[in-house]
Design a protein around this motif. Structure first.
Motif, PDB file in Angstrom:
ATOM      1  N   UNK A   1       0.851  -1.180   0.000  1.00 15.27           N
ATOM      2  CA  UNK A   1       0.000   0.000   0.000  1.00 15.27           C
ATOM      3  C   UNK A   1       0.889   1.233   0.000  1.00 15.27           C
ATOM      4  N   UNK A   2       0.345   2.343  -0.504  1.00 11.27           N
ATOM      5  CA  UNK A   2       1.097   3.591  -0.591  1.00 11.27           C
ATOM      6  C   UNK A   2       0.498   4.640   0.339  1.00 11.27           C
ATOM      7  N   UNK A   3       1.291   5.605   0.700  1.00  9.89           N
ATOM      8  CA  UNK A   3       0.829   6.693   1.549  1.00  9.89           C
ATOM      9  C   UNK A   3      -0.107   7.646   0.816  1.00  9.89           C
ATOM     10  N   UNK A   4      -0.026   7.635  -0.495  1.00  9.38           N
ATOM     11  CA  UNK A   4      -0.910   8.486  -1.293  1.00  9.38           C
ATOM     12  C   UNK A   4      -1.134   7.838  -2.648  1.00  9.38           C
ATOM     13  N   UNK A   5      -2.184   8.239  -3.291  1.00  8.40           N
ATOM     14  CA  UNK A   5      -2.505   7.710  -4.608  1.00  8.40           C
ATOM     15  C   UNK A   5      -1.663   8.406  -5.680  1.00  8.40           C
ATOM     16  N   UNK A   6      -1.233   7.626  -6.676  1.00  7.14           N
ATOM     17  CA  UNK A   6      -0.512   8.201  -7.808  1.00  7.14           C
ATOM     18  C   UNK A   6      -1.357   7.999  -9.067  1.00  7.14           C
ATOM     19  N   UNK A   7      -1.296   8.950  -9.993  1.00  6.22           N
ATOM     20  CA  UNK A   7      -2.199   8.941 -11.140  1.00  6.22           C
ATOM     21  C   UNK A   7      -1.777   7.974 -12.235  1.00  6.22           C
ATOM     22  N   UNK A   8      -0.480   7.841 -12.435  1.00 10.27           N
ATOM     23  CA  UNK A   8      -0.007   7.013 -13.549  1.00 10.27           C
ATOM     24  C   UNK A   8       0.870   5.877 -13.044  1.00 10.27           C
TER      25      UNK A   8
END
Length: 311
Positions: A277-284
């Motif tokens: 899981x990531x700390x924030x969403x990334x668009x690409x």
């Protein structure tokens, strides 16, 4: 951790916790309390695996990994042994990679691996031991690991329990519990406790994950010989994981991380896949080739790291 290499060489919570949700404060305690109320005593802590030399060197020298995760190459001394590991550390979970030839004996071989699942509250390892005995494991193997911070003064680090003291073929699974004394030692550079008996993974790991993308390991898949799989399943069940048999292997769910262990021949053993899981969403989507592995980050708040099959 190389605790088994050292061996070779020589309940539910009593009260409901009130948790402050704002800003994420107390989330780990809330999750631990909720899981414990359902019988979850053990949680994925970390896994290690020996990868090919090309991949190990690429991991060690990757500029991208240093941006992506709280990444560290560290030499550790414990139980009379010294080892160098390549670490990716999240909020509560981490992984450790070695290269072929980094370790002594059979552990130097490609595909050697291990899995640590740990308690969140002091005293729960004794309950895990009782659960193992209830499954018919009459004489679980116990071991106490120490750590030396380089000043020649070792301190107790954690206790471990395994289903057997017999030599594993390629995969070493164990349950563990950190010592309160370890947290109390200023050399450990760990956090103060958040609740009575707090020996949690979140307390053990630093908060530097907040400065990177990687947050935690949510899924890990490892190929293991059948004999080693048989010693892993009782530990996972004793810790409260729900274990399903799939294609001769096992999938264990519970505590926030899914663990998939495929039953394979020794030459096919080793780390296959890690999802984070990531700390924030990334668009690409971004793909990073690291030796003979591929780290795919995004889109969204997840990353997947896959490792090539043996040549």
């Amino acid at each position: 951790m190389l605790i088994r290499r050292t061996l070779r060489m020589i309940t539910a919570l009593a009260a409901t916790c009130t948790v402050a949700i704002a800003g994420g404060v107390g989330t780990a305690q809330a999750e631990a309390s909720h899981a414990s109320s359902k019988g979850q005593l053990l949680f994925y802590n970390h896994a290690y695996s020996v990868v090919d030399r090309e991949t190990a060197d690429a991991v060690e020298n990757s500029a991208y990994l240093r941006e992506f995760a709280n990444f560290e190459v560290r030499t550790t001394t414990g139980g009379g042994l010294t080892w160098k590991g390549r670490y990716l550390k999240g909020r509560e979970t981490y992984m450790e990679l070695f290269g072929e030839g980094d370790l002594p004996g059979q552990d130097a071989l490609f595909g050697s691996a291990g899995l640590a699942v740990s308690t969140e509250r002091a005293g729960d390892l004794a309950k895990v031991t009782a659960q193992l005995k209830a499954q018919g494991i009459s004489d679980p193997a116990e071991y106490r690991q120490t750590r030396d911070f380089g000043d020649g003064v070792p301190i107790p680090w954690f206790d471990t329990i395994r289903t057997t003291s017999a030599q594993y073929e390629a995969f070493d699974p164990w349950a563990m519990e950190y010592f309160p004394e370890y947290f109390a030692d200023p050399r450990s550079q760990t956090e103060p406790e958040s609740y009575p008996g707090d020996v949690s993974r979140e307390r053990y790991l630093p908060d530097a994950y907040q400065d990177h993308l990687m947050r935690d390991i949510t899924y890990i898949r490892i190929g293991v010989p059948a004999r080693d799989l048989a010693t892993a399943v009782p530990v996972l069940r004793a810790g409260g994981f729900k274990v399903a048999t799939v294609g001769g292997g096992a999938i264990a769910t519970g505590g926030g991380t899914t663990i998939q262990l495929d039953s394979v021949a020794r030459e096919q053993a080793g780390l296959k896949q890690v999802t984070m899981s990531l700390n924030r969403s990334v668009e690409t989507r971004h793909e990073e080739r690291i030796g003979r592995s591929t780290l795919a980050v995004g889109p969204g708040a997840r990353a997947e790291w896959t490792f090539d099959a043996p040549r």
